[in-house]
Design a protein around this motif. Structure first.
Motif, PDB file in Angstrom:
ATOM      1  N   VAL A 130      -1.869 -12.404  72.975  1.00 40.29           N
ATOM      2  CA  VAL A 130      -0.474 -12.366  72.547  1.00 40.29           C
ATOM      3  C   VAL A 130      -0.365 -13.222  71.287  1.00 40.29           C
ATOM      4  O   VAL A 130      -0.931 -14.311  71.218  1.00 40.29           O
ATOM      5  CB  VAL A 130       0.482 -12.848  73.663  1.00 40.29           C
ATOM      6  CG1 VAL A 130       0.141 -14.248  74.138  1.00 40.29           C
ATOM      7  CG2 VAL A 130       1.925 -12.750  73.210  1.00 40.29           C
ATOM      8  N   ILE A 170       6.950 -11.558  68.731  1.00 43.83           N
ATOM      9  CA  ILE A 170       5.598 -11.720  69.253  1.00 43.83           C
ATOM     10  C   ILE A 170       5.116 -10.371  69.779  1.00 43.83           C
ATOM     11  O   ILE A 170       5.915  -9.509  70.129  1.00 43.83           O
ATOM     12  CB  ILE A 170       5.540 -12.793  70.359  1.00 43.83           C
ATOM     13  CG1 ILE A 170       6.346 -12.360  71.586  1.00 43.83           C
ATOM     14  CG2 ILE A 170       6.053 -14.128  69.831  1.00 43.83           C
ATOM     15  CD1 ILE A 170       6.177 -13.288  72.796  1.00 43.83           C
ATOM     16  N   LEU A 223       7.660 -19.100  77.575  1.00 47.34           N
ATOM     17  CA  LEU A 223       8.664 -19.486  76.585  1.00 47.34           C
ATOM     18  C   LEU A 223       9.994 -19.823  77.257  1.00 47.34           C
ATOM     19  O   LEU A 223      10.693 -20.753  76.846  1.00 47.34           O
ATOM     20  CB  LEU A 223       8.842 -18.368  75.561  1.00 47.34           C
ATOM     21  CG  LEU A 223       7.663 -18.175  74.597  1.00 47.34           C
ATOM     22  CD1 LEU A 223       7.786 -16.855  73.852  1.00 47.34           C
ATOM     23  CD2 LEU A 223       7.579 -19.333  73.604  1.00 47.34           C
ATOM     24  N   ALA A 228       3.797 -14.612  78.318  1.00 48.34           N
ATOM     25  CA  ALA A 228       4.332 -15.442  77.236  1.00 48.34           C
ATOM     26  C   ALA A 228       5.844 -15.604  77.359  1.00 48.34           C
ATOM     27  O   ALA A 228       6.382 -16.692  77.130  1.00 48.34           O
ATOM     28  CB  ALA A 228       3.972 -14.835  75.884  1.00 48.34           C
ATOM     29  N   ASP A 250       0.215  -9.706  78.945  1.00 49.25           N
ATOM     30  CA  ASP A 250       0.129 -11.037  78.339  1.00 49.25           C
ATOM     31  C   ASP A 250       1.433 -11.416  77.642  1.00 49.25           C
ATOM     32  O   ASP A 250       1.820 -12.595  77.621  1.00 49.25           O
ATOM     33  CB  ASP A 250      -1.045 -11.101  77.363  1.00 49.25           C
ATOM     34  CG  ASP A 250      -2.390 -10.969  78.073  1.00 49.25           C
ATOM     35  OD1 ASP A 250      -2.416 -11.081  79.313  1.00 49.25           O
ATOM     36  OD2 ASP A 250      -3.400 -10.755  77.393  1.00 49.25           O
ATOM     37  N   LYS A 266      -5.528 -15.063  76.755  1.00 54.86           N
ATOM     38  CA  LYS A 266      -4.425 -14.092  76.675  1.00 54.86           C
ATOM     39  C   LYS A 266      -4.337 -13.529  75.254  1.00 54.86           C
ATOM     40  O   LYS A 266      -4.535 -14.246  74.271  1.00 54.86           O
ATOM     41  CB  LYS A 266      -3.087 -14.735  77.052  1.00 54.86           C
ATOM     42  CG  LYS A 266      -3.081 -15.440  78.403  1.00 54.86           C
ATOM     43  CD  LYS A 266      -3.475 -14.518  79.543  1.00 54.86           C
ATOM     44  CE  LYS A 266      -3.423 -15.246  80.884  1.00 54.86           C
ATOM     45  NZ  LYS A 266      -4.027 -14.427  81.979  1.00 54.86           N
ATOM     46  N   VAL A 288       3.071 -22.396  72.198  1.00 57.24           N
ATOM     47  CA  VAL A 288       2.944 -21.737  73.500  1.00 57.24           C
ATOM     48  C   VAL A 288       1.935 -20.591  73.411  1.00 57.24           C
ATOM     49  O   VAL A 288       1.065 -20.432  74.285  1.00 57.24           O
ATOM     50  CB  VAL A 288       4.315 -21.219  73.980  1.00 57.24           C
ATOM     51  CG1 VAL A 288       4.151 -20.285  75.176  1.00 57.24           C
ATOM     52  CG2 VAL A 288       5.229 -22.386  74.348  1.00 57.24           C
ATOM     53  N   LEU A 289       2.011 -19.791  72.339  1.00 60.56           N
ATOM     54  CA  LEU A 289       1.073 -18.674  72.179  1.00 60.56           C
ATOM     55  C   LEU A 289      -0.350 -19.179  71.978  1.00 60.56           C
ATOM     56  O   LEU A 289      -1.304 -18.595  72.512  1.00 60.56           O
ATOM     57  CB  LEU A 289       1.482 -17.791  71.003  1.00 60.56           C
ATOM     58  CG  LEU A 289       2.845 -17.091  71.090  1.00 60.56           C
ATOM     59  CD1 LEU A 289       2.985 -16.058  69.975  1.00 60.56           C
ATOM     60  CD2 LEU A 289       3.045 -16.425  72.437  1.00 60.56           C
ATOM     61  N   LEU A 346      -1.780 -20.046  75.301  1.00 63.03           N
ATOM     62  CA  LEU A 346      -2.122 -18.836  76.065  1.00 63.03           C
ATOM     63  C   LEU A 346      -3.375 -18.174  75.502  1.00 63.03           C
ATOM     64  O   LEU A 346      -4.221 -17.676  76.272  1.00 63.03           O
ATOM     65  CB  LEU A 346      -0.947 -17.859  76.038  1.00 63.03           C
ATOM     66  CG  LEU A 346       0.295 -18.308  76.817  1.00 63.03           C
ATOM     67  CD1 LEU A 346       1.445 -17.331  76.595  1.00 63.03           C
ATOM     68  CD2 LEU A 346      -0.011 -18.420  78.306  1.00 63.03           C
ATOM     69  N   GLN A 347      -3.528 -18.182  74.190  1.00 63.59           N
ATOM     70  CA  GLN A 347      -4.734 -17.604  73.586  1.00 63.59           C
ATOM     71  C   GLN A 347      -5.978 -18.379  74.007  1.00 63.59           C
ATOM     72  O   GLN A 347      -7.042 -17.784  74.236  1.00 63.59           O
ATOM     73  CB  GLN A 347      -4.609 -17.590  72.061  1.00 63.59           C
ATOM     74  CG  GLN A 347      -3.607 -16.575  71.529  1.00 63.59           C
ATOM     75  CD  GLN A 347      -3.271 -16.809  70.065  1.00 63.59           C
ATOM     76  OE1 GLN A 347      -4.009 -17.473  69.333  1.00 63.59           O
ATOM     77  NE2 GLN A 347      -2.139 -16.278  69.622  1.00 63.59           N
TER      78      GLN A 347
END
Length: 314
Positions: free
Chosen positions: A153, A166, A180, A176, A172, A151, A142-143, A146-147
């Motif tokens: 995070v 995290i 999540l 997340a 951000d 983002k 998930v991170l 987002l990156q």
């Protein structure tokens, strides 16, 4: 007894920490007074100050010094550990206790490290959230998604195999948390910190520390110490590279603790202001592995007596 010694990290601090030890144990008091001379302020007074002890610049030297002071006060009652391990800041405590860093040297470095992290953290405020659950690959995925969207995070602390902290830019991190939750994560807890430690948000502090550590010399270790940055044993040759990367790299405490268990550790002892790490051990180690913590005078006396009794049986 095959001892694994654990050293508390930042976040363990609390007002009044070590005050009873300071009053009762001459070796403890001498160590704190030695640190006060290096720091240029009364460290025990700072440790008793509810506002100051919350600040990174003060908390880091206070935790390091409390840890070393307890080791000094235990003296010969403390058996030689199979291995040591500190969480983040606690790595410096572990390196000091094992002789890789002289205590004076460790205090001076941590004084500056705390200042760097305080100032950079204030300039780049962030948020940290503990994510509970054993599917840490899901969190990482998930991170990563987002990156890829820009983002900021990141995974920061692998505390246990079911707790991954995290961190990143507050907005951000909030995104997340929502992602999540949508992915099925049921429990997350925001941590009371001002900065996103062990993420790229602290890169300027890492650069400052790199300059600060240039020219420092390191000693051989009197017993093995695991790095929770690399998951490997420290050596004098790897200290500089590991410590300069530590501020912006995730911590792998759970993985390093597992290696201590693989080395045969059957007893964990946490030294510092809290029992956080032995609580992590409860989640990682088999039930038969013993767990103790020294956080105050009562626990000092109890654990010292246990150590002395174990020593007589050897």
């Amino acid at each position: 007894m095959k001892l694994g010694i654990l050293f508390s990290g930042q976040g363990a601090q609390q007002a009044g920490m070590g005050s009873d030890l300071y009053q009762a144990l001459p070796e403890y008091k001498a160590t704190v007074d030695q640190a006060s001379d290096i720091l240029g302020y009364d460290l025990q007074a700072v440790a008793n100050d509810e506002n100051k002890i919350k600040q990174t610049a003060y908390a880091q030297p206070a935790i390091l010094t409390m840890s070393q002071a307890i080791v000094n006060a235990l003296g010969t009652a403390l058996p030689k550990p199979v291995a040591g391990l500190g969480l983040s800041l606690g790595e410096y405590s572990a390196l000091s206790a094992s002789g890789a860093l002289a205590f004076d040297q460790a205090v001076a470095i941590i004084k500056d490290r705390g200042i760097y992290m305080q100032s950079v953290g204030d300039a780049n405020p962030g948020k940290m959230v503990a994510v509970m659950g054993d599917n840490q690959k899901l969190v990482e995925d998930v991170l990563s998604d987002l990156q890829s969207e820009g983002k900021r995070v990141y995974p920061a602390n692998y505390n246990t195999f079911a707790q991954l902290v995290i961190g990143g830019v507050a907005a951000d991190v909030d995104i997340a948390v929502d992602a999540l939750t949508a992915a099925g994560i049921k429990r997350m807890v925001e941590l009371p910190v001002s900065g996103a430690f062990h993420t790229p948000l602290l890169k300027d502090a890492a650069l400052q520390l790199t300059t600060r550590l240039a020219g420092e010399t390191f000693n051989d270790l009197t017993y093995p110490v695991y790095s929770n940055t690399t998951g490997e044993l420290f050596t004098p040759e790897t200290l500089f590279d590991t410590l300069t990367k530590q501020i912006i790299s995730p911590t792998y405490f759970a993985q390093a603790m597992q290696k201590m268990l693989d080395d045969g550790v059957d007893t964990f002892l946490e030294i510092g202001p809290s029992e956080t790490l032995v609580k992590f051990a409860k989640k990682i180690a088999p039930k038969e592995v013993k767990r103790y913590a020294i956080t105050d005078m009562d626990s000092f006396n109890t654990v010292r007596d246990i150590l002395l009794a174990e020593g007589k049986e050897v």
